[in-house]
Design a protein around this motif. Structure first.
Motif, PDB file in Angstrom:
ATOM      1  N   ALA A 138      16.493 -15.377 -42.658  1.00  0.00           N
ATOM      2  CA  ALA A 138      16.642 -16.779 -43.567  1.00  0.00           C
ATOM      3  C   ALA A 138      15.587 -16.457 -44.631  1.00  0.00           C
ATOM      4  O   ALA A 138      14.808 -15.426 -44.675  1.00  0.00           O
ATOM      5  CB  ALA A 138      16.472 -17.887 -42.893  1.00  0.00           C
ATOM      6  N   HIS A 139      15.563 -17.073 -45.788  1.00  0.00           N
ATOM      7  CA  HIS A 139      14.678 -16.904 -46.914  1.00  0.00           C
ATOM      8  C   HIS A 139      14.291 -18.111 -47.503  1.00  0.00           C
ATOM      9  O   HIS A 139      15.147 -19.096 -47.451  1.00  0.00           O
ATOM     10  CB  HIS A 139      15.099 -15.839 -47.638  1.00  0.00           C
ATOM     11  N   ALA A 140      13.197 -18.355 -48.145  1.00  0.00           N
ATOM     12  CA  ALA A 140      12.762 -19.364 -49.171  1.00  0.00           C
ATOM     13  C   ALA A 140      12.074 -18.578 -50.362  1.00  0.00           C
ATOM     14  O   ALA A 140      11.265 -17.643 -50.026  1.00  0.00           O
ATOM     15  CB  ALA A 140      11.917 -20.282 -48.451  1.00  0.00           C
ATOM     16  N   ASP A 141      12.125 -19.174 -51.348  1.00  0.00           N
ATOM     17  CA  ASP A 141      11.265 -18.662 -52.499  1.00  0.00           C
ATOM     18  C   ASP A 141      10.007 -19.327 -52.562  1.00  0.00           C
ATOM     19  O   ASP A 141       9.752 -20.612 -52.296  1.00  0.00           O
ATOM     20  CB  ASP A 141      11.872 -19.269 -53.945  1.00  0.00           C
ATOM     21  N   VAL A 142       8.827 -18.798 -52.639  1.00  0.00           N
ATOM     22  CA  VAL A 142       7.572 -19.197 -52.788  1.00  0.00           C
ATOM     23  C   VAL A 142       6.788 -18.796 -53.886  1.00  0.00           C
ATOM     24  O   VAL A 142       7.319 -17.688 -54.675  1.00  0.00           O
ATOM     25  CB  VAL A 142       6.652 -18.422 -51.379  1.00  0.00           C
ATOM     26  N   GLU A 143       5.679 -19.370 -54.096  1.00  0.00           N
ATOM     27  CA  GLU A 143       4.987 -19.120 -55.368  1.00  0.00           C
ATOM     28  C   GLU A 143       3.407 -19.590 -55.174  1.00  0.00           C
ATOM     29  O   GLU A 143       3.042 -20.549 -54.322  1.00  0.00           O
ATOM     30  CB  GLU A 143       5.396 -20.198 -56.559  1.00  0.00           C
ATOM     31  N   TYR A 144       2.575 -18.426 -55.693  1.00  0.00           N
ATOM     32  CA  TYR A 144       1.180 -18.750 -55.233  1.00  0.00           C
ATOM     33  C   TYR A 144       0.434 -18.587 -56.658  1.00  0.00           C
ATOM     34  O   TYR A 144       0.707 -17.645 -57.555  1.00  0.00           O
ATOM     35  CB  TYR A 144       0.560 -17.627 -54.364  1.00  0.00           C
ATOM     36  N   ALA A 145      -0.339 -19.702 -57.105  1.00  0.00           N
ATOM     37  CA  ALA A 145      -0.906 -19.591 -58.333  1.00  0.00           C
ATOM     38  C   ALA A 145      -2.383 -19.860 -58.415  1.00  0.00           C
ATOM     39  O   ALA A 145      -2.690 -20.822 -57.398  1.00  0.00           O
ATOM     40  CB  ALA A 145      -0.183 -20.908 -59.405  1.00  0.00           C
ATOM     41  N   LEU A 146      -3.249 -19.161 -59.075  1.00  0.00           N
ATOM     42  CA  LEU A 146      -4.644 -19.031 -58.784  1.00  0.00           C
ATOM     43  C   LEU A 146      -5.439 -19.093 -60.277  1.00  0.00           C
ATOM     44  O   LEU A 146      -4.919 -18.180 -60.989  1.00  0.00           O
ATOM     45  CB  LEU A 146      -5.127 -18.232 -57.811  1.00  0.00           C
ATOM     46  N   LYS A 147      -6.527 -19.869 -60.329  1.00  0.00           N
ATOM     47  CA  LYS A 147      -7.294 -19.635 -61.736  1.00  0.00           C
ATOM     48  C   LYS A 147      -8.635 -19.753 -61.190  1.00  0.00           C
ATOM     49  O   LYS A 147      -8.933 -20.724 -60.463  1.00  0.00           O
ATOM     50  CB  LYS A 147      -6.810 -20.679 -62.666  1.00  0.00           C
ATOM     51  N   ILE A 148      -9.386 -18.823 -61.777  1.00  0.00           N
ATOM     52  CA  ILE A 148     -10.754 -19.019 -61.504  1.00  0.00           C
ATOM     53  C   ILE A 148     -11.637 -19.112 -62.647  1.00  0.00           C
ATOM     54  O   ILE A 148     -11.141 -18.586 -63.877  1.00  0.00           O
ATOM     55  CB  ILE A 148     -11.227 -17.545 -60.666  1.00  0.00           C
ATOM     56  N   ASP A 149     -12.898 -19.445 -62.774  1.00  0.00           N
ATOM     57  CA  ASP A 149     -13.722 -19.722 -63.963  1.00  0.00           C
ATOM     58  C   ASP A 149     -15.107 -19.239 -63.196  1.00  0.00           C
ATOM     59  O   ASP A 149     -15.813 -19.747 -62.659  1.00  0.00           O
ATOM     60  CB  ASP A 149     -13.636 -20.997 -64.243  1.00  0.00           C
ATOM     61  N   GLY A 150     -15.489 -18.236 -63.666  1.00  0.00           N
ATOM     62  CA  GLY A 150     -16.836 -17.468 -63.201  1.00  0.00           C
ATOM     63  C   GLY A 150     -16.473 -17.153 -61.617  1.00  0.00           C
ATOM     64  O   GLY A 150     -15.476 -16.530 -61.632  1.00  0.00           O
ATOM     65  N   ASP A 151     -17.171 -17.430 -60.851  1.00  0.00           N
ATOM     66  CA  ASP A 151     -16.935 -17.223 -59.517  1.00  0.00           C
ATOM     67  C   ASP A 151     -16.422 -18.452 -58.589  1.00  0.00           C
ATOM     68  O   ASP A 151     -15.952 -18.348 -57.340  1.00  0.00           O
ATOM     69  CB  ASP A 151     -18.251 -16.756 -58.886  1.00  0.00           C
ATOM     70  N   GLY A 152     -16.164 -19.427 -59.361  1.00  0.00           N
ATOM     71  CA  GLY A 152     -15.363 -20.604 -58.766  1.00  0.00           C
ATOM     72  C   GLY A 152     -13.719 -20.762 -58.932  1.00  0.00           C
ATOM     73  O   GLY A 152     -13.165 -20.182 -60.012  1.00  0.00           O
ATOM     74  N   VAL A 153     -13.144 -21.449 -57.697  1.00  0.00           N
ATOM     75  CA  VAL A 153     -11.737 -21.594 -58.088  1.00  0.00           C
ATOM     76  C   VAL A 153     -11.612 -22.901 -59.045  1.00  0.00           C
ATOM     77  O   VAL A 153     -12.063 -23.765 -58.635  1.00  0.00           O
ATOM     78  CB  VAL A 153     -11.141 -21.458 -56.671  1.00  0.00           C
ATOM     79  N   GLN A 154     -10.822 -22.683 -60.059  1.00  0.00           N
ATOM     80  CA  GLN A 154     -10.444 -23.729 -60.935  1.00  0.00           C
ATOM     81  C   GLN A 154      -9.167 -24.688 -60.293  1.00  0.00           C
ATOM     82  O   GLN A 154      -9.093 -25.855 -60.539  1.00  0.00           O
ATOM     83  CB  GLN A 154     -10.474 -23.423 -62.365  1.00  0.00           C
ATOM     84  N   GLN A 155      -8.411 -23.755 -60.066  1.00  0.00           N
ATOM     85  CA  GLN A 155      -7.217 -24.392 -59.644  1.00  0.00           C
ATOM     86  C   GLN A 155      -6.225 -23.586 -58.577  1.00  0.00           C
ATOM     87  O   GLN A 155      -6.275 -22.192 -58.778  1.00  0.00           O
ATOM     88  CB  GLN A 155      -5.983 -24.260 -60.913  1.00  0.00           C
ATOM     89  N   LYS A 156      -5.760 -24.008 -57.780  1.00  0.00           N
ATOM     90  CA  LYS A 156      -4.871 -23.393 -56.684  1.00  0.00           C
ATOM     91  C   LYS A 156      -3.541 -24.261 -56.376  1.00  0.00           C
ATOM     92  O   LYS A 156      -3.644 -25.292 -55.987  1.00  0.00           O
ATOM     93  CB  LYS A 156      -5.832 -23.456 -55.539  1.00  0.00           C
ATOM     94  N   LYS A 157      -2.374 -23.485 -56.474  1.00  0.00           N
ATOM     95  CA  LYS A 157      -1.199 -24.058 -56.250  1.00  0.00           C
ATOM     96  C   LYS A 157      -0.334 -23.332 -55.271  1.00  0.00           C
ATOM     97  O   LYS A 157      -0.254 -21.775 -55.443  1.00  0.00           O
ATOM     98  CB  LYS A 157      -0.675 -24.362 -57.769  1.00  0.00           C
TER      99      LYS A 157
END
Length: 292
Positions: A146-165
């Motif tokens: 079986a299958h599904a579509d997946v998405e990983y999104a990441l944004k960093i500012d300096g050494d910190g994670v600003q956004q994770k989806k």
């Protein structure tokens, strides 16, 4: 007119319009070439994101290699003309081992390398791909892929994670409650698509089986699930389950939303359910967003 020897590739090329290279005057060594991207002066504005997208690249999702699509970018300061695009691919290559593992740890490593090589504070990446996994039929337990579509999104500012989806699109079966209610027998059903994009708490520990949890959550609230292999006894189970669990797109989106709210590692989400209507020429959809 020059007589060309058409038995040679050079002659044939010239016959079709190719010309000899000119004797250039510009430098051919990197150290002597102008570097416009590194120009420094006031270029009026900072740029939030500049980079590449629609990049096809091998990925590893779970136990299997797949094909991914990427977008990678960094910020750009006001006093800088441009970025060095080649460093984006070089940064992605540092995590390539017969494909880039599509997970937040690996993508975070790519961003740290990218931010360092670009000398920028912010960097972001989005990777999508098809996740394959074995799925047994409900009765005979015959397994298929079986299958599904997946998405990983990441944004960093300096050494910190600003956004994770985290995103997923899964296919399900929906059976129309209205059709079941008004018909003497039977009811129309269709294939539905459930698409969710989760806003992940950067401080929360993501479960190792987060893909499996999310997939099960999307499926279990539908009328029935889809399976790669079905024998007659399986098909009976699937169709009867759908008949026992009629769902409008409005029903499905609300049931899924309730389960998503209960996940402590989720800050919020965007959710859409779409049915390919079997008795209409149009689709039906329902969409919502929620923030805790």
């Amino acid at each position: 007119m020059e007589q060309l020897d058409l038995t040679t590739r050079e002659g044939r090329f010239k016959h079709f319009g190719s010309v000899d290279p000119i004797e250039g005057k510009k430098p051919t060594e990197k150290e002597c070439m102008a570097d416009l991207q590194s120009s420094k002066k006031d270029f009026l504005f900072e740029v939030d994101s500049v980079g590449i997208n629609n990049l096809s690249y091998p990925v590893v999702i779970g136990d299997y290699q797949s094909v991914g699509t990427f977008e990678l970018a960094t910020s750009l300061r006001r006093d800088e003309k441009g970025i060095n695009m080649s460093r984006i691919l070089e940064s992605l290559e540092t995590e390539n081992d017969r494909g880039v593992s599509l997970d937040f740890t690996t993508l975070g490593n790519v961003l740290k390398t990218l931010r360092t090589r670009m000398h920028q504070e912010e960097a972001e990446i989005t990777g999508t791909g098809k996740w394959y996994f074995p799925k047994p039929s409900p009765g005979t337990r015959l397994s298929g892929m079986a299958h599904a579509d997946v998405e990983y999104a990441l944004k960093i500012d300096g050494d910190g994670v600003q956004q994770k989806k985290l995103g997923m699109t899964a296919m399900v079966t929906t059976l129309c409650p209205c059709s079941k209610e008004i018909s003497e027998y039977s009811a129309h059903n269709q294939r539905g698509y459930v698409k969710v994009l989760l806003d992940i708490d950067p401080e929360a520990e993501l479960p190792e089986d987060h893909k499996e949890q999310l997939y099960q959550l999307l499926e279990i609230n539908a009328s029935s699930q889809l399976y790669p292999i079905l024998k007659r006894t399986d098909e009976k189970m699937v169709t009867e389950r759908a008949y026992e669990n009629p769902r409008f797109v409005e029903d499905l989106i609300r049931l899924i939303a309730y389960d998503l709210v209960e996940l402590d590692w989720v800050k919020g989400f965007e959710l859409e359910c779409r049915n390919e209507e079997s008795i209409h020429q149009h689709d039906a959809f329902s969409r919502m967003s929620y923030q805790k």
